[in-house]
Design a protein around this motif. Structure first.
Motif, PDB file in Angstrom:
ATOM      1  N   GLU A 186       0.821  -1.216   0.000  1.00 63.63           N
ATOM      2  CA  GLU A 186       0.000   0.000   0.000  1.00 63.63           C
ATOM      3  C   GLU A 186       0.856   1.267   0.000  1.00 63.63           C
ATOM      4  OE1 GLU A 186      -3.327   0.350  -0.200  1.00 63.63           O
ATOM      5  OE2 GLU A 186      -3.390  -1.804  -0.559  1.00 63.63           O
ATOM      6  N   GLY A 187       2.151   1.113   0.141  1.00 69.25           N
ATOM      7  CA  GLY A 187       3.020   2.294   0.184  1.00 69.25           C
ATOM      8  C   GLY A 187       2.685   3.215   1.343  1.00 69.25           C
ATOM      9  N   LEU A 188       2.504   2.654   2.528  1.00 61.35           N
ATOM     10  CA  LEU A 188       2.135   3.465   3.701  1.00 61.35           C
ATOM     11  C   LEU A 188       3.374   4.209   4.208  1.00 61.35           C
ATOM     12  CD1 LEU A 188      -0.242   0.967   5.564  1.00 61.35           C
ATOM     13  CD2 LEU A 188      -0.874   2.904   4.095  1.00 61.35           C
ATOM     14  N   ASN A 189       3.660   5.319   3.575  1.00 62.24           N
ATOM     15  CA  ASN A 189       4.934   5.992   3.857  1.00 62.24           C
ATOM     16  C   ASN A 189       4.917   6.823   5.136  1.00 62.24           C
ATOM     17  OD1 ASN A 189       3.335   8.017   2.981  1.00 62.24           O
ATOM     18  ND2 ASN A 189       4.595   8.616   1.243  1.00 62.24           N
ATOM     19  N   ARG A 190       3.809   6.811   5.854  1.00 62.80           N
ATOM     20  CA  ARG A 190       3.827   7.466   7.169  1.00 62.80           C
ATOM     21  C   ARG A 190       4.065   6.452   8.295  1.00 62.80           C
ATOM     22  NH1 ARG A 190       2.881  12.642   6.338  1.00 62.80           N
ATOM     23  NH2 ARG A 190       1.454  13.259   4.682  1.00 62.80           N
ATOM     24  N   LEU A 191       4.365   5.239   7.892  1.00 66.35           N
ATOM     25  CA  LEU A 191       4.618   4.187   8.883  1.00 66.35           C
ATOM     26  C   LEU A 191       6.122   3.943   9.035  1.00 66.35           C
ATOM     27  CD1 LEU A 191       3.525   1.839  10.715  1.00 66.35           C
ATOM     28  CD2 LEU A 191       3.688   0.383   8.690  1.00 66.35           C
ATOM     29  N   THR A 192       6.557   3.924  10.276  1.00 71.40           N
ATOM     30  CA  THR A 192       7.943   3.553  10.567  1.00 71.40           C
ATOM     31  C   THR A 192       7.945   2.398  11.567  1.00 71.40           C
ATOM     32  OG1 THR A 192       8.799   5.780  10.200  1.00 71.40           O
ATOM     33  CG2 THR A 192      10.138   4.315  11.552  1.00 71.40           C
ATOM     34  N   VAL A 193       8.652   1.349  11.220  1.00 71.76           N
ATOM     35  CA  VAL A 193       8.819   0.208  12.114  1.00 71.76           C
ATOM     36  C   VAL A 193      10.219   0.296  12.710  1.00 71.76           C
ATOM     37  CG1 VAL A 193       8.824  -2.290  12.298  1.00 71.76           C
ATOM     38  CG2 VAL A 193       7.425  -1.183  10.558  1.00 71.76           C
ATOM     39  N   ILE A 194      10.298   0.236  14.010  1.00 71.82           N
ATOM     40  CA  ILE A 194      11.618   0.236  14.660  1.00 71.82           C
ATOM     41  C   ILE A 194      11.820  -1.142  15.272  1.00 71.82           C
ATOM     42  CG2 ILE A 194      13.097   1.353  16.364  1.00 71.82           C
ATOM     43  CD1 ILE A 194      10.714   3.592  16.308  1.00 71.82           C
ATOM     44  N   ILE A 195      12.863  -1.801  14.861  1.00 66.76           N
ATOM     45  CA  ILE A 195      13.144  -3.129  15.423  1.00 66.76           C
ATOM     46  C   ILE A 195      14.200  -2.972  16.507  1.00 66.76           C
ATOM     47  CG2 ILE A 195      13.987  -5.450  14.939  1.00 66.76           C
ATOM     48  CD1 ILE A 195      12.894  -5.101  12.096  1.00 66.76           C
ATOM     49  N   ASP A 196      13.806  -3.268  17.727  1.00 63.55           N
ATOM     50  CA  ASP A 196      14.750  -3.293  18.851  1.00 63.55           C
ATOM     51  C   ASP A 196      15.501  -4.613  18.723  1.00 63.55           C
ATOM     52  OD1 ASP A 196      16.048  -3.416  21.259  1.00 63.55           O
ATOM     53  OD2 ASP A 196      14.270  -3.077  22.494  1.00 63.55           O
ATOM     54  N   ASP A 197      16.612  -4.557  18.003  1.00 61.17           N
ATOM     55  CA  ASP A 197      17.322  -5.786  17.617  1.00 61.17           C
ATOM     56  C   ASP A 197      18.403  -6.108  18.643  1.00 61.17           C
ATOM     57  OD1 ASP A 197      18.500  -7.905  16.400  1.00 61.17           O
ATOM     58  OD2 ASP A 197      19.266  -6.789  14.676  1.00 61.17           O
ATOM     59  N   ASN A 198      17.967  -6.790  19.709  1.00 61.13           N
ATOM     60  CA  ASN A 198      18.917  -7.104  20.774  1.00 61.13           C
ATOM     61  C   ASN A 198      19.338  -8.567  20.749  1.00 61.13           C
ATOM     62  OD1 ASN A 198      16.725  -8.454  21.858  1.00 61.13           O
ATOM     63  ND2 ASN A 198      16.186  -6.799  23.262  1.00 61.13           N
ATOM     64  N   GLY A 199      19.223  -9.166  19.578  1.00 61.10           N
ATOM     65  CA  GLY A 199      19.752 -10.519  19.427  1.00 61.10           C
ATOM     66  C   GLY A 199      18.901 -11.596  20.061  1.00 61.10           C
TER      67      GLY A 199
ATOM     68  N   ALA B 265      13.566  -6.540   0.775  1.00 60.52           N
ATOM     69  CA  ALA B 265      12.874  -7.391  -0.187  1.00 60.52           C
ATOM     70  C   ALA B 265      11.357  -7.240  -0.050  1.00 60.52           C
ATOM     71  CB  ALA B 265      13.279  -8.853   0.020  1.00 60.52           C
ATOM     72  N   PHE B 266      10.905  -6.925   1.160  1.00 60.00           N
ATOM     73  CA  PHE B 266       9.474  -6.708   1.383  1.00 60.00           C
ATOM     74  C   PHE B 266       9.025  -5.324   0.897  1.00 60.00           C
ATOM     75  CE2 PHE B 266       7.111  -9.876   4.026  1.00 60.00           C
ATOM     76  CZ  PHE B 266       8.022 -10.900   3.891  1.00 60.00           C
ATOM     77  N   GLY B 267       9.971  -4.464   0.550  1.00 56.76           N
ATOM     78  CA  GLY B 267       9.598  -3.163   0.001  1.00 56.76           C
ATOM     79  C   GLY B 267       9.757  -1.995   0.946  1.00 56.76           C
ATOM     80  N   PHE B 268      10.487  -2.211   2.039  1.00 57.50           N
ATOM     81  CA  PHE B 268      10.715  -1.120   2.989  1.00 57.50           C
ATOM     82  C   PHE B 268      12.026  -0.399   2.699  1.00 57.50           C
ATOM     83  CE2 PHE B 268       7.869  -1.075   6.796  1.00 57.50           C
ATOM     84  CZ  PHE B 268       6.902  -1.897   6.265  1.00 57.50           C
ATOM     85  N   GLU B 269      12.039   0.891   2.982  1.00 61.05           N
ATOM     86  CA  GLU B 269      13.318   1.581   3.090  1.00 61.05           C
ATOM     87  C   GLU B 269      13.890   1.177   4.440  1.00 61.05           C
ATOM     88  OE1 GLU B 269      13.404   5.785   2.350  1.00 61.05           O
ATOM     89  OE2 GLU B 269      11.947   5.592   0.718  1.00 61.05           O
ATOM     90  N   THR B 270      15.195   1.103   4.539  1.00 62.90           N
ATOM     91  CA  THR B 270      15.775   0.634   5.796  1.00 62.90           C
ATOM     92  C   THR B 270      16.934   1.527   6.249  1.00 62.90           C
ATOM     93  OG1 THR B 270      17.358  -0.803   4.685  1.00 62.90           O
ATOM     94  CG2 THR B 270      15.252  -1.796   5.293  1.00 62.90           C
TER      95      THR B 270
ATOM     96  N   ALA C 245      10.030   7.807   1.195  1.00 64.53           N
ATOM     97  CA  ALA C 245       8.938   7.708   0.234  1.00 64.53           C
ATOM     98  C   ALA C 245       8.145   6.425   0.432  1.00 64.53           C
ATOM     99  CB  ALA C 245       9.501   7.750  -1.188  1.00 64.53           C
ATOM    100  N   ARG C 246       8.821   5.394   0.906  1.00 64.82           N
ATOM    101  CA  ARG C 246       8.164   4.113   1.196  1.00 64.82           C
ATOM    102  C   ARG C 246       8.133   3.945   2.710  1.00 64.82           C
ATOM    103  NH1 ARG C 246      11.773   0.006  -1.128  1.00 64.82           N
ATOM    104  NH2 ARG C 246      13.322   1.647  -1.325  1.00 64.82           N
ATOM    105  N   PRO C 247       7.384   2.954   3.210  1.00 62.87           N
ATOM    106  CA  PRO C 247       7.445   2.732   4.658  1.00 62.87           C
ATOM    107  C   PRO C 247       8.885   2.442   5.081  1.00 62.87           C
ATOM    108  CG  PRO C 247       6.212   0.960   3.553  1.00 62.87           C
ATOM    109  CD  PRO C 247       6.445   2.027   2.535  1.00 62.87           C
ATOM    110  N   LEU C 248       9.201   2.862   6.292  1.00 61.41           N
ATOM    111  CA  LEU C 248      10.588   2.810   6.759  1.00 61.41           C
ATOM    112  C   LEU C 248      10.749   1.784   7.880  1.00 61.41           C
ATOM    113  CD1 LEU C 248      13.484   4.128   6.936  1.00 61.41           C
ATOM    114  CD2 LEU C 248      12.487   5.729   8.590  1.00 61.41           C
TER     115      LEU C 248
END
Lengths: 265, 293
Positions: A158-171, A188-193, A213-216
């Motif tokens: 859907e190109g929800l570019n106002r969405l930001t996912v933050i991954i608390d990547d603590n292993g 690969a899923f289409g997110f900017e990272t 421009a894309r979800p982050l």
């Protein structure tokens, strides 16, 4: 580590000791992320917490609720004194938040729910023509849940570019399965990272404020229990609270913590 | 009933910009007009019911009333935790319309059956469950509930009753009054139940709202110290509500419902009814035997 981050960690230790419960490793892991969001990124204040156009923060990894509560108190969303009621029978605050009692966007607790709900909020914002952004904090272990990837597929499609996912990547997930290259998967899923040091407030603020421009998806590299040598080294701290006699030493550890010597993975 | 459902949902979408429709890759042809007219808020979003219900909750929390359309087990069971946590716990509203009922898709097997939806969802506090038996009843109940701020489960069926009855959300309709027993009929079981009651001196209450359960009408119309329950749901689905409504009174209870079994037959829905003793003769036999006791 900033003074604010040290003070908040000590607040968490005291809150846990009083409430006799805690997910301190997770709270310490997420602390800079939560603080940076409320201090420098989110356009929301106690006065605008019910404004339909506000930025929304969704805590998907409910184990970091205690840290969120400390940040909310520091920012005036709830009285600082109220932290002392943590986990009491008739308290508004406990290990997981209840949105019917508190100025939080969702009642969390079960993993795999917050991110798809955040995607729904971002979709609603588009339908209603609102400017507000939506941020979801998820755990890397939570990325085991299928609903997370369902939400990512939908948000990217859907190109929800106002969405930001933050991954608390603590292993966390590495102990369970080989997740491979998280960043490559998200792209690969289409997110900017972006990949940042999740305990560096400057780096977090920059990544979370960047135009996209894309979800982050921001992968925040963190350490469980960061800010306390004991919490970082002793697994048993995933779910326990400091006993009264343990508290002074743990508080002193936070004060003495030298982030320069504790390199993030 | 599907046509009435499509019309009611389409009217909602046309009339209210803060509403959305989420299809899980069914009903796409039936909804083609609104999918084309409102591409931003009427979407066939794919086959992931659990995540879809969470997305719908996000819409709801941010001010857009969502309506999800799916197949009964994939909403009531696959997405059960999402209904519980993302709607009931958050205290926010939405609509979940299902097709398939208990075993309308008789030839598809147990995976597509859901005689347990009512028994399952009634344990979600504040969840509304409606089961209309005619197209007009669907429309009346949808119009009453879609925007009431609560999660509502609309259980559709392809096997509508021929009997027309005016229904009101939250109320049982009193169709007949008698003295020997009170018969509770629900959803598409009404026609067979009324036929089974022919010539018998019994009260017939017709329930299209299962939650909240209308105990008041049952208390008022309680006849002969006996309650006979005739539903297309698993047996026992309404027992707790009935006993609570009649608390303190002696009650003798019998039931014609779907036995708690994995249903492994195919054929038509009607054949299944007959095989389970849920057609008019089967219900009649159980009812007469109950009245003789």
């Amino acid at each position: 580590m900033t003074e604010a981050a040290k003070e908040l960690r000590k607040e968490l230790l005291r809150t846990s000791a009083l409430g006799r419960d805690g997910n301190l490793q997770s709270g310490f892991s997420s602390l800079e992320i939560l603080w940076t969001l409320y201090d420098r990124v989110l356009r929301v204040t106690p006065g605008t917490a019910a404004d339909p156009g506000r930025d929304r923060f969704v805590l998907s990894k409910g184990q970091s609720t205690e840290a969120l509560l400390a940040v909310l108190a520091r920012k005036g969303f709830l009285p600082q004194e109220e932290l002392k009621t943590f986990c009491q029978y008739d308290s508004r605050i406990a290990m997981q938040a209840d949105r019917t009692k508190l100025p939080v966007e969702i009642s969390a607790g079960s993993l795999g729910h917050g991110l798809p709900m955040a995607a729904g909020m971002a979709w609603a914002g588009r339908i209603l023509g609102r400017k507000g952004r939506v941020f979801a904090l998820v755990g890397d272990g939570e990325m085991n849940e299928g609903t997370m990837w369902e939400a990512l597929l939908f948000a990217a499609s859907e190109g929800l570019n106002r969405l930001t996912v933050i991954i608390d990547d603590n292993g966390s997930i590495g102990r369970l399965i080989d997740m491979g290259d998280m960043r490559a998967k998200l792209e690969a899923f289409g997110f900017e990272t972006a990949v940042v040091d999740g305990h560096d407030e400057e780096a977090l603020a920059e990544a979370l404020s960047a135009e996209h421009a894309r979800p982050l998806a921001v992968i925040a590299k963190t350490v469980r229990g960061y800010g306390s040598k004991t919490l970082m080294e002793d697994r048993s701290w995933f779910h326990r609270y400091p006993k009264e006699e343990e508290l002074p030493a743990l508080l002193a550890e936070v004060d003495a913590f030298d982030s320069g010597k504790e390199a993030v993975r | 009933m599907r046509k009435a459902m499509v019309n009611a949902v389409s009217a909602m979408l046309r009339g209210h910009e803060d509403t959305a429709l989420l299809l899980v890759d069914i009903g796409v042809w039936a909804f083609r007009d609104v999918l084309a007219a409102y591409p931003q808020r009427a979407k066939n979003i794919g086959i992931f019911e659990d995540g879809t219900v969470s997305l719908a909750a996000g819409l709801s929390l941010a001010g857009v009333t969502p309506t999800v359309y799916g197949i009964s087990p994939f909403i009531a069971q696959r997405a059960l935790e999402q209904l519980k946590l993302d709607f009931v716990y958050q205290k926010t509203g939405g609509n979940f319309i299902t097709t398939g009922a208990s075993y309308d898709f008789s030839t598809l097997g147990y995976s597509h059956y859901c005689p347990e939806d009512v028994a399952t969802l009634r344990l979600l506090p504040g969840m509304e469950i409606v089961a209309p038996g005619t197209p007009e009843q669907f429309t009346a109940l949808f119009d009453a509930c879609w925007n009431d701020g609560r999660p509502t489960y609309f259980r559709m069926t392809d096997h509508c009753n021929q009997t027309r009855a005016a229904v009101e959300f939250g109320k049982a309709a009193v169709l007949r009054r008698g003295s020997r027993a009170t018969v509770i009929a629900a959803a598409e079981a009404l026609d067979a139940t009324l036929a089974a009651c022919g010539g018998l001196d019994v009260t017939v209450l017709y329930y299209t709202t299962l939650a909240p359960f209308d105990g008041e009408t049952l208390r008022r119309e309680y006849a002969g110290g006996k309650v006979f329950v005739s539903t297309p749901f698993y047996e026992g689905s309404l027992t707790a509500d009935i006993m609570q409504a009649l608390s303190g009174r002696p009650v003798r209870l019998a039931e014609a419902g779907v036995p708690l079994e994995v249903l492994r037959t195919y054929g038509t829905k009607r054949e299944k009814d007959a095989g389970l003793g849920l057609d008019a003769p089967g219900i009649r036999q159980r009812l007469e035997s109950f009245l003789r006791q």
